[in-house]
Design a protein around this motif. Structure first.
Motif, PDB file in Angstrom:
ATOM      1  N   GLU A 199       0.851  -0.972   0.219  1.00  0.00           N
ATOM      2  CA  GLU A 199      -0.171  -0.059  -0.399  1.00  0.00           C
ATOM      3  C   GLU A 199       0.494   1.325   0.028  1.00  0.00           C
ATOM      4  OE1 GLU A 199      -2.552  -0.046   3.688  1.00  0.00           O
ATOM      5  OE2 GLU A 199      -3.043  -2.564   2.645  1.00  0.00           O
ATOM      6  N   ILE A 200       0.447   2.035  -0.526  1.00  0.00           N
ATOM      7  CA  ILE A 200       1.441   3.136  -0.473  1.00  0.00           C
ATOM      8  C   ILE A 200       0.423   4.518  -0.787  1.00  0.00           C
ATOM      9  CG2 ILE A 200       2.205   4.687  -2.582  1.00  0.00           C
ATOM     10  CD1 ILE A 200       3.268   2.302  -4.621  1.00  0.00           C
ATOM     11  N   SER A 201       0.351   5.607   0.468  1.00  0.00           N
ATOM     12  CA  SER A 201      -0.101   6.260   0.966  1.00  0.00           C
ATOM     13  C   SER A 201       0.657   7.414   0.857  1.00  0.00           C
ATOM     14  CB  SER A 201      -1.048   6.379   2.346  1.00  0.00           C
ATOM     15  OG  SER A 201      -1.072   7.128   1.932  1.00  0.00           O
ATOM     16  N   GLU A 202       0.060   8.984   0.233  1.00  0.00           N
ATOM     17  CA  GLU A 202       1.078  10.296   0.690  1.00  0.00           C
ATOM     18  C   GLU A 202       0.868  11.269   2.319  1.00  0.00           C
ATOM     19  OE1 GLU A 202       0.750  13.146  -1.820  1.00  0.00           O
ATOM     20  OE2 GLU A 202       0.155  12.068  -3.302  1.00  0.00           O
ATOM     21  N   THR A 203       0.111  10.301   3.230  1.00  0.00           N
ATOM     22  CA  THR A 203      -0.111  10.433   4.704  1.00  0.00           C
ATOM     23  C   THR A 203       0.021   9.103   5.522  1.00  0.00           C
ATOM     24  OG1 THR A 203      -2.656   9.825   3.973  1.00  0.00           O
ATOM     25  CG2 THR A 203      -2.071  12.322   3.739  1.00  0.00           C
ATOM     26  N   PRO A 204       0.251   8.617   6.803  1.00  0.00           N
ATOM     27  CA  PRO A 204       0.742   7.831   7.230  1.00  0.00           C
ATOM     28  C   PRO A 204      -0.615   7.485   7.653  1.00  0.00           C
ATOM     29  CG  PRO A 204       1.637   9.436   8.749  1.00  0.00           C
ATOM     30  CD  PRO A 204       0.527  10.580   6.913  1.00  0.00           C
ATOM     31  N   PHE A 205      -0.461   5.647   7.299  1.00  0.00           N
ATOM     32  CA  PHE A 205      -1.275   4.487   7.068  1.00  0.00           C
ATOM     33  C   PHE A 205      -2.216   4.820   8.948  1.00  0.00           C
ATOM     34  CE2 PHE A 205       0.484   3.674   4.214  1.00  0.00           C
ATOM     35  CZ  PHE A 205      -0.197   2.668   3.310  1.00  0.00           C
ATOM     36  N   ALA A 206      -2.908   4.239   9.478  1.00  0.00           N
ATOM     37  CA  ALA A 206      -3.502   4.261  10.745  1.00  0.00           C
ATOM     38  C   ALA A 206      -3.456   3.060  11.216  1.00  0.00           C
ATOM     39  CB  ALA A 206      -4.983   4.849  10.480  1.00  0.00           C
TER      40      ALA A 206
END
Length: 117
Positions: free
Chosen positions: A109-116
């Motif tokens: 998974e890739i995100s510009e914000t941290p994962f919860a």
């Protein structure tokens, strides 16, 4: 999640390139696999909220697919066995690989914000 469409997934990988992004990478053959069969070697990987920057993301045409991320520092992150993907409502690219039994075996998974948590 939808089955991998090479062009769609490649376009999404390109959209996260050259940005600081957080990744989640997890593999498993089942946390309790050895409880059901003591001869099964239980192995897995889990990393979450690791901040990286990749200059090239690539999905291979082979099924199941390999997704590789060439890091700006010359390193690589890759996930082998990707079968499905989606861009969720939080603009996170979620990719997963399901085994022949339908169970999730790998996630990238890739995100510009941290994962919860």
């Amino acid at each position: 999640m939808e089955t991998v469409n090479l062009q769609k997934l490649q376009d999404l990988l390109n959209s996260f390139a050259n940005k600081d992004v957080y990744i989640h990478l997890e593999t498993t053959n089942g946390a309790y696999a050895s409880h059901f069969d003591e001869k099964v070697f239980n192995a897995g990987t889990f990393i979450r909220n690791v901040l990286i920057r990749y200059e090239l993301g690539k999905v291979t045409p082979d099924v199941p697919h390999r997704v590789g991320l060439k890091l700006s520092n010359g390193g690589w992150v890759y996930a082998q066995g990707i079968t499905h993907f989606e861009l969720d409502d939080q603009n996170r690219l979620l990719m997963g690989g399901h085994g022949y039994d339908g169970k999730l075996a790998i996630a990238l998974e890739i995100s510009e914000t941290p994962f919860a948590y």
